[in-house]
Scaffold this active site. Structure first.
Site: not given
Ligand SMILES: NC(=O)c1ccc[n+]([C@@H]2O[C@H](COP(=O)([O-])OP(=O)(O)OC[C@H]3O[C@@H](n4cnc5c(N)ncnc54)[C@H](OP(=O)(O)O)[C@@H]3O)[C@@H](O)[C@H]2O)c1
Length: 288
Positions: A130, A102, A10-11, A126, A62
């Site tokens: 979380k 989040t 992921g990111q 969501y 997720y």
């Molecule tokens: N993105 C935002 O704007 C944002 C804002 C605030 C907080 N956050 C938090 O920051 C954290 C990182 O976010 P991010 O943007 O890097 O998320 P992301 O890009 O969606 O990456 C999440 C990764 O987790 C994987 N994943 C999903 N289900 C899984 C499972 N059961 N076991 C192992 N891996 C699994 C996903 O695979 P798939 O792609 O194959 O599902 C993806 O590679 C998360 O906790 C998110 O809630 C994000």
């Protein structure tokens, strides 16, 4: 210290991968689906034992905010039960955890930056799932912290910055919401913070309460964020401010979710870049 990065494609996971070699005290193992599923407790526990894992940065989640409204079961499975599995598996090896959460645990009914002690009240699936994941960490007795972040973007995966860059090349005008206020966060800055906290042996990471807030410095609306993306890229696309009510989405989002970062800055002696400076850096990387 041997650190497992879950959800590593992921990111945030990808940004950690990029800077990992700067942190020579840490030895990393990067895993994502389908190889390592945090929802499969037996496999997760066996992996942690077999590979002598001492710490986890949980980047697995997720994150599809709108889809979660229709897919509550899977969002709950990953964001809550998956975190319980991580906590339970780390308990058996006395391991440390940095878990990412989040700004969407707040309802947005605020006008001052949210502190860690402010009451939470998620307004969507969501955010609810979380929050359940946060509680699994907060109520555990493992050496652990929760870092809440907001509006994450990076050079990897799909995100607002990449979408704006694509639309800015395709369109002459773009309507973007101006009545949701928060702070963009470059995942590379969050990655550095997580690794700095973990690599400093002085840090018993759960000192002074388990929850911390981290975003870049400053404040923006999505309109400001989009306008900055267009300006930095010198794209000839006019951004027009609209209200949330004119852009209906499945999930409700907080109108205000600026995070107060005083605690993380003080406790871990970190400095945080201004959001626009980090945005310029990320866009430069995307364009190189
Ligand atoms: N993105 C935002 O704007 C944002 C804002 C605030 C907080 N956050 C938090 O920051 C954290 C990182 O976010 P991010 O943007 O890097 O998320 P992301 O890009 O969606 O990456 C999440 C990764 O987790 C994987 N994943 C999903 N289900 C899984 C499972 N059961 N076991 C192992 N891996 C699994 C996903 O695979 P798939 O792609 O194959 O599902 C993806 O590679 C998360 O906790 C998110 O809630 C994000």
């Amino acid at each position: 210290m041997r650190v497992l990065i879950t959800g590593s494609n992921g990111q945030l996971g990808s940004e950690i991968k990029e800077i990992a070699t700067k942190y020579s005290k840490l030895d990393f193992i990067f895993k994502d689906l389908p190889e390592l599923d945090i929802c499969n407790f037996e496999a997760l526990q066996a992996f942690i034992m077999d590979n002598n894992i001492n710490a986890i940065i949980n980047c697995a989640a997720y994150t599809a905010v709108d889809k979660a409204e229709e897919d509550a079961e899977i969002a709950e499975k990953v964001n809550s039960k998956g975190v319980i599995n991580i906590v339970n598996a780390l308990q058996t090896v006395n391991g440390k955890l940095i878990h990412i959460s989040t700004d969407y645990v707040f309802d947005g009914d605020h006008f001052l930056p949210y502190k860690e002690t402010d009451p939470v009240s998620p307004i969507g699936v969501y955010g609810e799932t979380k929050r359940a994941g946060e509680l699994a960490v907060i109520n555990s007795d493992i050496d652990s912290i929760v870092i809440r972040t907001s509006w994450l973007y990076s050079a990897y995966g799909n995100n607002f910055v990449k979408t704006m860059m694509r639309l800015g090349k395709e369109k002459k005008k773009l309507k973007v919401i101006f009545d949701q206020i928060g702070t963009p966060t470059f995942a590379g800055d969050l990655a550095n913070t997580c690794l700095a906290i973990l690599s400093n042996e002085q840090n018993r990471i759960d000192k002074a309460g388990k929850v911390y807030h981290f975003s870049n410095e400053g404040v923006a609306s999505w309109y400001d964020f989009a306008t900055a993306v267009m300006k930095i890229n010198k794209l000839d696309c006019e951004v027009l401010p609209i209200e949330t009510k004119d852009y209906p989405t499945l999930a409700k989002r907080p109108h205000y979710s600026v995070l107060n970062k005083a605690k993380i800055k003080q406790n871990f002696k970190i400095t945080i870049p201004y959001w626009r400076d980090s945005l310029e850096g990320c866009i430069q990387k995307l364009n190189s």
